[in-house]
Scaffold this active site. Sequence first.
Site, PDB file in Angstrom:
ATOM      1  N   ARG A 156       0.866  -1.177   0.000  1.00  0.00           N
ATOM      2  CA  ARG A 156       0.000   0.000   0.000  1.00  0.00           C
ATOM      3  C   ARG A 156       0.907   1.233   0.000  1.00  0.00           C
ATOM      4  NH1 ARG A 156      -2.351  -3.425   4.053  1.00  0.00           N
ATOM      5  NH2 ARG A 156      -4.477  -4.091   3.492  1.00  0.00           N
ATOM      6  N   LYS A 180      -2.824  -1.875   7.669  1.00  0.00           N
ATOM      7  CA  LYS A 180      -4.023  -1.309   8.285  1.00  0.00           C
ATOM      8  C   LYS A 180      -4.237  -1.910   9.669  1.00  0.00           C
ATOM      9  CE  LYS A 180      -6.607  -0.063   4.133  1.00  0.00           C
ATOM     10  NZ  LYS A 180      -7.838  -0.264   3.351  1.00  0.00           N
ATOM     11  N   HIS A 249      -1.624   2.668  -6.215  1.00  0.00           N
ATOM     12  CA  HIS A 249      -2.578   1.572  -6.056  1.00  0.00           C
ATOM     13  C   HIS A 249      -2.690   0.739  -7.328  1.00  0.00           C
ATOM     14  CE1 HIS A 249      -5.587  -0.690  -3.974  1.00  0.00           C
ATOM     15  NE2 HIS A 249      -6.468  -0.512  -4.944  1.00  0.00           N
ATOM     16  N   ARG A 252       0.003  -1.788  -7.082  1.00  0.00           N
ATOM     17  CA  ARG A 252      -0.380  -2.825  -6.101  1.00  0.00           C
ATOM     18  C   ARG A 252      -1.415  -3.774  -6.706  1.00  0.00           C
ATOM     19  NH1 ARG A 252      -1.269  -4.226  -0.553  1.00  0.00           N
ATOM     20  NH2 ARG A 252      -3.472  -4.375   0.014  1.00  0.00           N
ATOM     21  N   HIS A 275      -4.278  -8.597   3.341  1.00  0.00           N
ATOM     22  CA  HIS A 275      -5.735  -8.547   3.397  1.00  0.00           C
ATOM     23  C   HIS A 275      -6.255  -9.508   4.460  1.00  0.00           C
ATOM     24  CE1 HIS A 275      -6.495  -6.999  -0.967  1.00  0.00           C
ATOM     25  NE2 HIS A 275      -6.220  -6.039  -0.112  1.00  0.00           N
ATOM     26  N   TYR A 284     -10.161 -18.536   7.487  1.00  0.00           N
ATOM     27  CA  TYR A 284      -8.913 -17.935   7.037  1.00  0.00           C
ATOM     28  C   TYR A 284      -7.761 -18.867   7.373  1.00  0.00           C
ATOM     29  CZ  TYR A 284      -5.187 -14.550   6.442  1.00  0.00           C
ATOM     30  OH  TYR A 284      -4.058 -13.900   6.023  1.00  0.00           O
TER      31      TYR A 284
END
Length: 306
Positions: A156, A180, A249, A252, A275, A284
């Site tokens: 990012r 993030k 972006h 990316r 992510h 996950y």
Amino acid sequence: MSESVQPLPSSLQRSLDRFYEYLRSEKGLSLHTQRNYKQQLGTMAQYLAQLGLKEWSQVDAGWVRQLASKGMREGLKASSISTRLSSLRSFFDFLILRGELVANPAKGVSAPRKSRPLPKNLDVDEVGKLLDVTDDDPLSIRDRAMMELMYGAGLRLAELVDINVKDVSLFSGDIRVVGKGDKERKVPFAGLAKEWVGKWLKVRSGLANSDEKALFVSKLGVRISHRNVQKRMAEWGQKQAVSSHISPHKLRHSFATHMLESSNNLRAVQELLGHENISTTQIYTHLDFQHLAQVYDQAHPRAKKK
């Protein structure tokens, strides 16, 4: 044959008529806006009347959510549902002003989020054209290193800017990044990305202030800004005659697309991008770093030595 519109109960229509007059005489809105309010509110009032609504005071948040759901079922765009709810909130504020309601039931109901389309990715040849920067001045070396790293590691913009020199290990070919939610991860980088970051580190001291920790610095010697990175990448896109606008972006997104095409390993690419899987129906799966590095080395177009 379309259904005929049934007249609204007078108890509902009277308040609407007062609101339309208020918009015309006191708010001074354009005819177009007045017509839009009238159309939106009329459609919603018809639906509520069909459900048995007799008085506006009966409306609560549940009724409003039904209106939003109906719009979604009808295929309305998120922006159209948002406009519809906005007109309803304005109408209820008017009823509160007149003392007919004590609270606005539409205030707590949000429209669905507007979808943000992903930027079109570059193909591998376009990336090659963009990254064929041969200037040997320090700023050009820095810019190529940033672009190689953005595309080579799928970072990012904020992650790229926040990297410090101590976060980079050329020996092991990995970088510590903070994504993030302040979540830290280790990303592999190799091939041309590793080569150009190494070249930049050799000339960085000629630009950076002595106490600056940032990997990438501006010509003022301090950590480069988000805006400066965006501006430089766009300029290189023009200079290298790439047909589409270049943004961080987009690099990316191109990384993600090319990795998926080459590896067909969705979970590995999700980890590389940092992510989280927000689906409650899919478990996950955490993949260890060694496996991620292996997938990266085998799949990424610029990680392979020529």
